[in-house]
Design an enzyme around this catalytic site. Sequence first.
Site, mmCIF file in Angstrom:
data_model
loop_
_atom_site.group_PDB
_atom_site.id
_atom_site.type_symbol
_atom_site.label_atom_id
_atom_site.label_comp_id
_atom_site.label_asym_id
_atom_site.label_seq_id
_atom_site.Cartn_x
_atom_site.Cartn_y
_atom_site.Cartn_z
ATOM 1 N N TYR A 127 0.574 -1.026 -0.221
ATOM 2 C CA TYR A 127 -0.136 -0.194 0.267
ATOM 3 C C TYR A 127 0.966 1.042 -0.134
ATOM 4 O O TYR A 127 1.856 1.554 0.857
ATOM 5 C CB TYR A 127 -1.081 -0.062 1.617
ATOM 6 C CG TYR A 127 -2.272 -0.794 1.295
ATOM 7 C CD1 TYR A 127 -3.130 -0.156 0.267
ATOM 8 C CD2 TYR A 127 -2.037 -2.094 1.755
ATOM 9 C CE1 TYR A 127 -4.333 -0.986 0.427
ATOM 10 C CE2 TYR A 127 -3.380 -2.788 1.632
ATOM 11 C CZ TYR A 127 -4.402 -2.464 0.768
ATOM 12 O OH TYR A 127 -5.272 -3.439 0.510
ATOM 13 N N TYR A 161 -1.933 -10.851 -0.042
ATOM 14 C CA TYR A 161 -1.647 -10.085 0.586
ATOM 15 C C TYR A 161 -1.733 -10.411 2.164
ATOM 16 O O TYR A 161 -2.558 -10.749 2.609
ATOM 17 C CB TYR A 161 -3.099 -9.078 0.244
ATOM 18 C CG TYR A 161 -2.273 -7.681 1.645
ATOM 19 C CD1 TYR A 161 -1.664 -6.681 0.923
ATOM 20 C CD2 TYR A 161 -2.792 -7.661 2.936
ATOM 21 C CE1 TYR A 161 -0.915 -5.251 2.211
ATOM 22 C CE2 TYR A 161 -2.986 -6.531 3.399
ATOM 23 C CZ TYR A 161 -1.149 -5.841 3.699
ATOM 24 O OH TYR A 161 -1.426 -4.497 4.210
ATOM 25 N N ARG A 182 -4.567 -12.483 3.423
ATOM 26 C CA ARG A 182 -6.175 -11.725 3.598
ATOM 27 C C ARG A 182 -6.467 -11.975 1.880
ATOM 28 O O ARG A 182 -5.831 -12.079 0.788
ATOM 29 C CB ARG A 182 -6.634 -10.314 3.237
ATOM 30 C CG ARG A 182 -6.033 -9.802 4.809
ATOM 31 C CD ARG A 182 -7.277 -8.047 4.703
ATOM 32 N NE ARG A 182 -8.454 -9.003 4.441
ATOM 33 C CZ ARG A 182 -9.552 -8.035 3.276
ATOM 34 N NH1 ARG A 182 -9.122 -7.057 3.436
ATOM 35 N NH2 ARG A 182 -10.829 -8.852 3.329
ATOM 36 N N HIS A 185 -7.468 -7.678 -3.295
ATOM 37 C CA HIS A 185 -8.890 -7.180 -2.684
ATOM 38 C C HIS A 185 -8.468 -5.479 -2.691
ATOM 39 O O HIS A 185 -7.555 -5.353 -3.476
ATOM 40 C CB HIS A 185 -9.051 -6.898 -0.894
ATOM 41 C CG HIS A 185 -8.969 -6.790 -0.746
ATOM 42 N ND1 HIS A 185 -7.340 -7.102 0.246
ATOM 43 C CD2 HIS A 185 -8.051 -5.567 0.491
ATOM 44 C CE1 HIS A 185 -6.843 -6.254 1.198
ATOM 45 N NE2 HIS A 185 -6.574 -4.834 1.095
ATOM 46 N N HIS A 187 -9.981 -1.198 -2.483
ATOM 47 C CA HIS A 187 -10.817 -0.926 -1.583
ATOM 48 C C HIS A 187 -11.926 0.189 -1.729
ATOM 49 O O HIS A 187 -11.247 0.514 -2.870
ATOM 50 C CB HIS A 187 -9.952 -0.728 -0.417
ATOM 51 C CG HIS A 187 -9.306 -1.297 0.811
ATOM 52 N ND1 HIS A 187 -10.308 -1.384 1.589
ATOM 53 C CD2 HIS A 187 -8.487 -1.817 0.713
ATOM 54 C CE1 HIS A 187 -9.289 -2.708 1.869
ATOM 55 N NE2 HIS A 187 -8.185 -2.390 1.744
HETATM 56 C C1 MBD Z 1 -5.751 -4.967 5.033
HETATM 57 O O1 MBD Z 1 -4.939 -4.240 3.809
HETATM 58 C C2 MBD Z 1 -7.271 -4.368 5.236
HETATM 59 O O2 MBD Z 1 -7.789 -4.249 4.509
HETATM 60 C C3 MBD Z 1 -7.494 -4.589 7.009
HETATM 61 C C4 MBD Z 1 -8.391 -4.966 6.558
HETATM 62 C C5 MBD Z 1 -6.854 -4.943 7.926
HETATM 63 C C6 MBD Z 1 -5.190 -5.120 7.270
HETATM 64 C C7 MBD Z 1 -5.056 -4.801 6.164
HETATM 65 FE FE FE Z 2 -6.677 -3.415 2.655
#
Ligand code: MBD
Ligand code: FE
Length: 243
Positions: A127, A161, A182, A185, A187
Site C-alpha cells: 500500500y 496480501y 487476506r 482486494h 477497497h
Molecule cells: C488490510 O489491507 C485490510 O484491508 C484490512 C481490513 C486489515 C489489514 C490490512
Molecule cells: Fe486492504
Amino acid sequence: MTNRTEAIVRDLLTAFNEVMDKHNITHDEYRAGVAFLTEAAEAGETTLLHDALLEASVVTHDNDGPQAQVLGPYYLPDAPILESGQLAGEEESGERVTLTGVVQDTSGNPLPNATLDIWQSDAEGRYSNFDEGTTPGNLRGKVVSGQDGSYSVHTVVPAPYQIPHAGPTGRVLEVLGRHPWRPAHIHMIVSADGYEPLTTQIYFEGDPYLDSDSVRAAKPELAFPLEDSSAGKTLTFNPVLDT
Ligand code: MBD
Ligand code: FE
C-alpha cells in the site's frame, strides 16, 4: 456521556472482568497484557491490531447492507479525482483490469454523480504511503459516475496480501492459529448526495484465501470473475447505495 456510551463501557468492563475471573488472571499476566497493548501502540499497530481482530464485527449487522466491508487501516482521505479513470499508471506492474459497473439505489435506479474513492495494494501487496518502495498516493484515486450511473476504472489486479505480521499483531494471530493472509482486494467508499456512503471491498473469484481471510471480512458475494473483453480483462461491480 450518552446512555449508549455508558452502557457500552459498563458491558465492556464486565466482559473484561469476567474473563479475568474465569482465568484467575495474575498480577504478572495483567501487567503483560498492559505491556502488550503499549508495545502494539509504540509499534504503530493500534489500528492494524483492532482492524484485524475486531472490525469485521462492525459490519456483520445487516443495517449496513450486504456489500458493507471493513475500512481497514490504509484509507487516506483526499485522494485526487481521476478524470481519465486511470488508477494505475502505464509503468505499474501487474495484470491490467478495467472495473466497470453502475452505481445504483436499492431499487436498481442508476445514480449519476456518485463518487467512488478507491485504494488498493499493488501487485506485490504493498500500500502506498504505508509500505516501503511505493510512491506516495499510488493506486489511490476517485472516479465519478456519469449521467447513466456508470463508472470505469483502469487498474491492475492486486495480489493476495499478508497483513503485517512481524510485530505484536502477528503474535496474536499466531496464538489464535490464524494465518496473516487476506484474499486480494480493492477497497472503495462509494458516496452520493442523499445516500449513506458504502464502504466496501471487492475480491476475485477463485482466490485461495476467500474462505480464510485473516481479518474475517471477505464474503463470496463480493468475489467477482475477471472477464475477457476486447479491451482486456474486465470486472463488473454494481455498488448499491441505501438512503
Ligand atoms: C488490510 O489491507 C485490510 O484491508 C484490512 C481490513 C486489515 C489489514 C490490512
Ligand atoms: Fe486492504
